[in-house]
Scaffold this active site. Structure first.
Site, PDB file in Angstrom:
ATOM      1  N   ARG A   1      13.719 -21.292  44.980  1.00 32.02           N
ATOM      2  CA  ARG A   1      13.832 -20.912  46.394  1.00 32.02           C
ATOM      3  C   ARG A   1      15.095 -21.475  47.035  1.00 32.02           C
ATOM      4  O   ARG A   1      15.644 -20.885  47.952  1.00 32.02           O
ATOM      5  CB  ARG A   1      12.606 -21.411  47.154  1.00 32.02           C
TER       6      ARG A   1
ATOM      7  N   THR B   1       5.675 -24.977  30.523  1.00 32.73           N
ATOM      8  CA  THR B   1       5.443 -26.368  30.124  1.00 32.73           C
ATOM      9  C   THR B   1       5.425 -27.268  31.355  1.00 32.73           C
ATOM     10  O   THR B   1       5.542 -28.480  31.227  1.00 32.73           O
ATOM     11  CB  THR B   1       6.532 -26.851  29.139  1.00 32.73           C
TER      12      THR B   1
ATOM     13  N   GLU C   1      -7.928 -29.556  30.807  1.00 29.29           N
ATOM     14  CA  GLU C   1      -7.361 -30.334  29.700  1.00 29.29           C
ATOM     15  C   GLU C   1      -8.233 -31.546  29.437  1.00 29.29           C
ATOM     16  O   GLU C   1      -8.610 -32.238  30.384  1.00 29.29           O
ATOM     17  CB  GLU C   1      -5.934 -30.767  30.033  1.00 29.29           C
TER      18      GLU C   1
ATOM     19  N   HIS D   1      -0.108 -30.743  25.707  1.00 27.33           N
ATOM     20  CA  HIS D   1       1.013 -31.172  26.550  1.00 27.33           C
ATOM     21  C   HIS D   1       1.613 -32.458  25.974  1.00 27.33           C
ATOM     22  O   HIS D   1       1.345 -33.557  26.441  1.00 27.33           O
ATOM     23  CB  HIS D   1       0.508 -31.377  27.985  1.00 27.33           C
TER      24      HIS D   1
END
Length: 159
Positions: free
Chosen positions: A17, A76, A107, A126
């Site tokens: 942005r 990611t 998770e 992760h």
């Protein structure tokens, strides 16, 4: 990420942005693009944003529909940036070629989670931070902390 992609011969476009053309070039991108242009023109879209109210759900069904059927999405960052249901729908419908993710809405990923059986999905835990050097530092400092504490001379203190 832009420099890594460029090393593989990719022409890198970037979007944020607040991204300027100058900052995009400084980071290694060849150009800044609108979000829509980036999604529609990229072979690989890699998400690198912090999760906030501004980024939650940033990539949803409408954004995935802009991507080429030969394009891949890589996330990611944080799962909530990409609408998980919309991603699953796009993968099952084949509207994108595939996705690579290491972040999930739950998770660790539960055994029956639909991400475990989604077609065209490469899913990993992760663990991007895991490297030999990182572990050597982490465990080396942990041992140092324990020894210093036992000697009555702590080296790392909170507060």
């Amino acid at each position: 990420m832009a420099r890594v992609a460029a090393a593989f011969g990719m022409d890198v476009a970037a979007w944020s942005r607040n991204l300027t053309e100058e900052r995009a070039r400084e980071a290694g991108a060849v150009r800044a693009a609108s979000k829509e242009e980036l999604l529609a023109s990229s072979d690989f879209v890699s998400v690198h944003l912090a999760l906030s109210e501004r980024t939650r759900g940033l990539v949803g069904a409408a954004e995935l529909a802009l991507m080429r059927p030969t394009a891949y999405l890589v996330n990611t960052s944080r799962a909530a940036i990409v609408d998980q249901d919309a991603l699953l729908a796009a993968l099952h419908a084949g509207t994108i070629a595939g996705a690579g993710v290491d972040v999930f809405d739950a998770e660790p990923l539960p055994a029956g989670h639909p991400m475990r059986t989604a077609p065209r999905l490469l899913a990993t835990p992760h663990l991007g931070y895991v490297s030999r050097a990182n572990y050597e530092t982490y465990y080396g400092q942990a041992v140092e902390d324990i020894r210093a504490y036992l000697d009555g001379r702590p080296v790392r203190r909170l507060g």
